[in-house]
Design a protein around this motif. Structure first.
Motif, PDB file in Angstrom:
ATOM      1  N   UNK A 113       0.947  -1.114  -0.083  1.00  0.00           N
ATOM      2  CA  UNK A 113       0.051   0.068   0.046  1.00  0.00           C
ATOM      3  C   UNK A 113       0.891   1.046   0.163  1.00  0.00           C
ATOM      4  N   UNK A 114       1.922   1.188   1.039  1.00  0.00           N
ATOM      5  CA  UNK A 114       2.703   2.282   1.015  1.00  0.00           C
ATOM      6  C   UNK A 114       3.532   2.568  -0.462  1.00  0.00           C
ATOM      7  N   UNK A 115       4.022   1.552  -1.039  1.00  0.00           N
ATOM      8  CA  UNK A 115       4.732   1.830  -2.191  1.00  0.00           C
ATOM      9  C   UNK A 115       3.759   2.280  -3.214  1.00  0.00           C
ATOM     10  N   UNK A 116       2.787   1.748  -3.457  1.00  0.00           N
ATOM     11  CA  UNK A 116       1.725   2.296  -4.249  1.00  0.00           C
ATOM     12  C   UNK A 116       1.388   3.741  -4.269  1.00  0.00           C
ATOM     13  N   UNK A 117       1.233   4.269  -2.823  1.00  0.00           N
ATOM     14  CA  UNK A 117       1.040   5.523  -2.799  1.00  0.00           C
ATOM     15  C   UNK A 117       2.247   6.488  -3.151  1.00  0.00           C
ATOM     16  N   UNK A 118       3.413   5.957  -2.755  1.00  0.00           N
ATOM     17  CA  UNK A 118       4.677   6.854  -3.237  1.00  0.00           C
ATOM     18  C   UNK A 118       4.659   6.662  -4.566  1.00  0.00           C
ATOM     19  N   UNK A 119       4.436   5.739  -5.487  1.00  0.00           N
ATOM     20  CA  UNK A 119       4.586   5.712  -6.728  1.00  0.00           C
ATOM     21  C   UNK A 119       3.480   6.690  -7.563  1.00  0.00           C
ATOM     22  N   UNK A 120       2.402   6.561  -6.722  1.00  0.00           N
ATOM     23  CA  UNK A 120       1.200   7.726  -7.509  1.00  0.00           C
ATOM     24  C   UNK A 120       1.639   9.082  -7.172  1.00  0.00           C
TER      25      UNK A 120
ATOM     26  N   UNK B 208       4.777  10.112  -6.865  1.00  0.00           N
ATOM     27  CA  UNK B 208       5.950  10.433  -8.116  1.00  0.00           C
ATOM     28  C   UNK B 208       5.525  10.646  -9.425  1.00  0.00           C
ATOM     29  N   UNK B 209       4.555  10.138  -9.986  1.00  0.00           N
ATOM     30  CA  UNK B 209       3.923  10.101 -11.102  1.00  0.00           C
ATOM     31  C   UNK B 209       3.127  11.441 -11.114  1.00  0.00           C
ATOM     32  N   UNK B 210       2.576  11.877 -10.188  1.00  0.00           N
ATOM     33  CA  UNK B 210       2.017  12.917  -9.997  1.00  0.00           C
ATOM     34  C   UNK B 210       2.671  14.192 -10.130  1.00  0.00           C
ATOM     35  N   UNK B 211       3.896  14.268  -9.608  1.00  0.00           N
ATOM     36  CA  UNK B 211       5.033  15.234  -9.634  1.00  0.00           C
ATOM     37  C   UNK B 211       5.278  15.189 -10.943  1.00  0.00           C
ATOM     38  N   UNK B 212       5.819  14.112 -11.635  1.00  0.00           N
ATOM     39  CA  UNK B 212       6.497  14.155 -12.568  1.00  0.00           C
ATOM     40  C   UNK B 212       5.762  14.714 -13.948  1.00  0.00           C
ATOM     41  N   UNK B 213       4.364  14.215 -13.699  1.00  0.00           N
ATOM     42  CA  UNK B 213       3.661  14.795 -14.882  1.00  0.00           C
ATOM     43  C   UNK B 213       3.286  16.146 -14.645  1.00  0.00           C
ATOM     44  N   UNK B 214       3.279  16.895 -13.584  1.00  0.00           N
ATOM     45  CA  UNK B 214       2.936  18.271 -13.267  1.00  0.00           C
ATOM     46  C   UNK B 214       3.883  19.408 -12.832  1.00  0.00           C
TER      47      UNK B 214
ATOM     48  N   UNK C  70       1.367  22.692  -3.612  1.00  0.00           N
ATOM     49  CA  UNK C  70       1.346  21.778  -2.630  1.00  0.00           C
ATOM     50  C   UNK C  70       0.925  20.257  -3.284  1.00  0.00           C
ATOM     51  N   UNK C  71       1.808  19.099  -2.988  1.00  0.00           N
ATOM     52  CA  UNK C  71       1.579  17.925  -3.243  1.00  0.00           C
ATOM     53  C   UNK C  71       1.050  16.976  -2.120  1.00  0.00           C
TER      54      UNK C  71
END
Length: 102
Positions: free
Chosen positions: A71-78, A80-86, A94-95
């Motif tokens: 669960x934690x790894x999934x949240x961290x990946x999401x 990272x993806x949100x930041x990389x996309x934006x 705020x992220x």
């Protein structure tokens, strides 16, 4: 707080609908915006940049949190993806990793 949906349209929101939302928020004097629970259309971030809004964005982590490595790894990946996309949108200040946890 902005959800990206419309009555009888769901997420099939048009570019004109996004502009109308920002026009309404401008009329109300809004200068800060929290996008609710998920990644929104790139047009939303671009409109916020153009109009000088401050934005709070977050991953779709709502309500229950599972205490597990997966669960934690999934949240961290999401996140990272949100930041990389934006990351090139100056309006995003705020992220967030979640909200409304019970």
């Amino acid at each position: 707080n902005r959800h990206q949906d419309r009555l009888n349209m769901g997420w099939a929101v048009s570019p004109a609908d996004h502009v109308q939302d920002f026009d309404l928020m401008d009329e109300m004097g809004v200068n800060a915006l929290r996008t609710a629970h998920y990644q929104q259309a790139q047009q939303v971030y671009s409109l916020a940049d153009q109009r000088g809004y401050v934005i709070w964005v977050e991953i779709p982590l709502v309500n229950a949190i599972t205490n597990s490595t997966t669960f934690t790894a999934n949240a961290q990946q999401q996140l990272r993806e949100l930041i990389r996309q934006n990351f090139n949108h100056p309006s995003i200040m705020f992220w967030s990793i979640g909200n409304e946890q019970g």
